[in-house]
Write an enzyme that holds these catalytic residues in place. Sequence first.
Site, PDB file in Angstrom:
ATOM      1  N   HIS A 107      30.246 -19.901  -0.218  1.00  0.00           N
ATOM      2  CA  HIS A 107      30.032 -21.275  -0.676  1.00  0.00           C
ATOM      3  C   HIS A 107      29.443 -21.245  -2.080  1.00  0.00           C
ATOM      4  CE1 HIS A 107      30.321 -23.851   3.187  1.00  0.00           C
ATOM      5  NE2 HIS A 107      31.123 -22.805   3.263  1.00  0.00           N
ATOM      6  N   LYS A 122      16.058 -21.139   4.904  1.00  0.00           N
ATOM      7  CA  LYS A 122      15.324 -19.984   4.384  1.00  0.00           C
ATOM      8  C   LYS A 122      14.767 -19.027   5.452  1.00  0.00           C
ATOM      9  CE  LYS A 122      15.755 -20.492   0.029  1.00  0.00           C
ATOM     10  NZ  LYS A 122      17.181 -20.172   0.010  1.00  0.00           N
ATOM     11  N   TYR A 129      24.188 -32.220   2.902  1.00  0.00           N
ATOM     12  CA  TYR A 129      22.826 -32.648   3.284  1.00  0.00           C
ATOM     13  C   TYR A 129      22.754 -34.147   3.031  1.00  0.00           C
ATOM     14  CZ  TYR A 129      21.184 -27.778   3.418  1.00  0.00           C
ATOM     15  OH  TYR A 129      20.987 -26.449   3.732  1.00  0.00           O
TER      16      TYR A 129
END
Length: 388
Positions: A72, A296, A200
């Site tokens: 991506h 993360k 998002y």
Amino acid sequence: MRTQVAIIGAGPAGLLLGQLLHKSGIDNVILERQTADYVLGRVRAGVIEQVTRDLLDQAGVGARMHKDGLVHDGVQICVDGKRHHLSFKELTGKSVLVYGQTEITRDLMEGRAAAGAKTIYSAHDVALHDFSRSAPRVTYSVDGKSEEIVCDFIAGCDGFHGVSRPSVPAGAIKTYERMYPFGWLGILSDTPPVSEELIYVRHPRGFALCSMRSHTRSRYYIQCSLDDHIDAWPDQRFWDEIRPRLDEQAQADLITGPSIEKSIAPLRSFVAEPLRFGQLFLAGDAAHIVPPTGAKGLNLAASDVQYLWRALVEHYADKSDAGLAHYSDRALARVWKAERFSWWMTTTLHRMSDNPFDHQLQLAELDYLFRSKAAATAFAENYVGLPY
Ligand code: RFL
Ligand code: PHB
């Protein structure tokens, strides 16, 4: 039994550390509370930083990731029905890989089995002893039989609810924590993703995320209440709730289908410090938690492991303990930056309160992100992962 490094936990942190140590000729044993199938059944992370990908290559388990992982080069952020594109490639020259934690775990388990390294699953009553001295021990039981491992070092890779961190005397550890007043309701479905890139979504009804595992398998999340229960969320209710949070194009493109997994996760920020207590080293979720908004958690587990692996190699091969002495500081410097980024993404994209002032601040923050190359670059640098 005797080994050089006893590793508690066969999640990504424990398995990756075990594989890297094995490649470096350092003997290790992994103790895992659950069965291998249970560990593989947990659907979690999906986004891999370039540095994590490189580390998996160094561990010799990257072949399937390169074949099946989706590169991506950017991400989309949708604010109140309007989508914006941020290109990692243009802003940083880097990209991320979409490849599920389940697959990484499988690759690591297979690599470990091929290497003939020892993993003890269904290990109960794991307890850590004498880690303030030079020959720590780990005791456990399997099938009701008590066993003991004597080792040089213990790596606590047993996640947030593990036994390693609570084994440290309370006065020796400092913790920092923030809970968020909402959770994520996630579903996995064998439907094509709504977009080629992750979306998002910031919307007055609450946050949403459109992610994927492959061209035919999608992963969607919506912000939900902490009181919510999955039984109250039949698939149709989920699709009816996510659709209005999306932009018009995504609403038209969204293909729905039966869920193959559904779960609710609370959101938390947490850091324990230091990460070293004598011969015990904490790594991954055992030491810190980030809300999943910045993708993360798994990447931080990998970066801790990288510092710890190098330090242990220095100890055994170079007879230097400098890396071990610096492990906690080095790992935490990167952890805190990811904590900041994950907190920022969470508070900027979720419905945080009913106060219109907070909403306006979020909109200003996002408008700045889309208009300023400096802000977009800072976002992209953090999302693709800061260097080790
Ligand atoms: P894990 O994966 O929790 O593994 C710990 C292992 O230790 C075992 N264990 C014990 N073993 C022996 N004795 C005991 N007493 C034990 N207690 C526990 C457990 O059974 C387990 O097998 O920790 P690790 O290895 O540090 O790995 C951390 C990651 O799993 C976690 O940070 C990520 O999943 C977070 N995360 C994401 N991270 C990313 O980098 N990118 C993402 O896109 C991303 N998305 C996510 C996520 C986490 C999520 N949830 C459910 C919290 C999305 C979600 C929804
Ligand atoms: C996922 O695909 O599970 C995923 C992707 C990005 C995130 C969190 C989770 O930020």
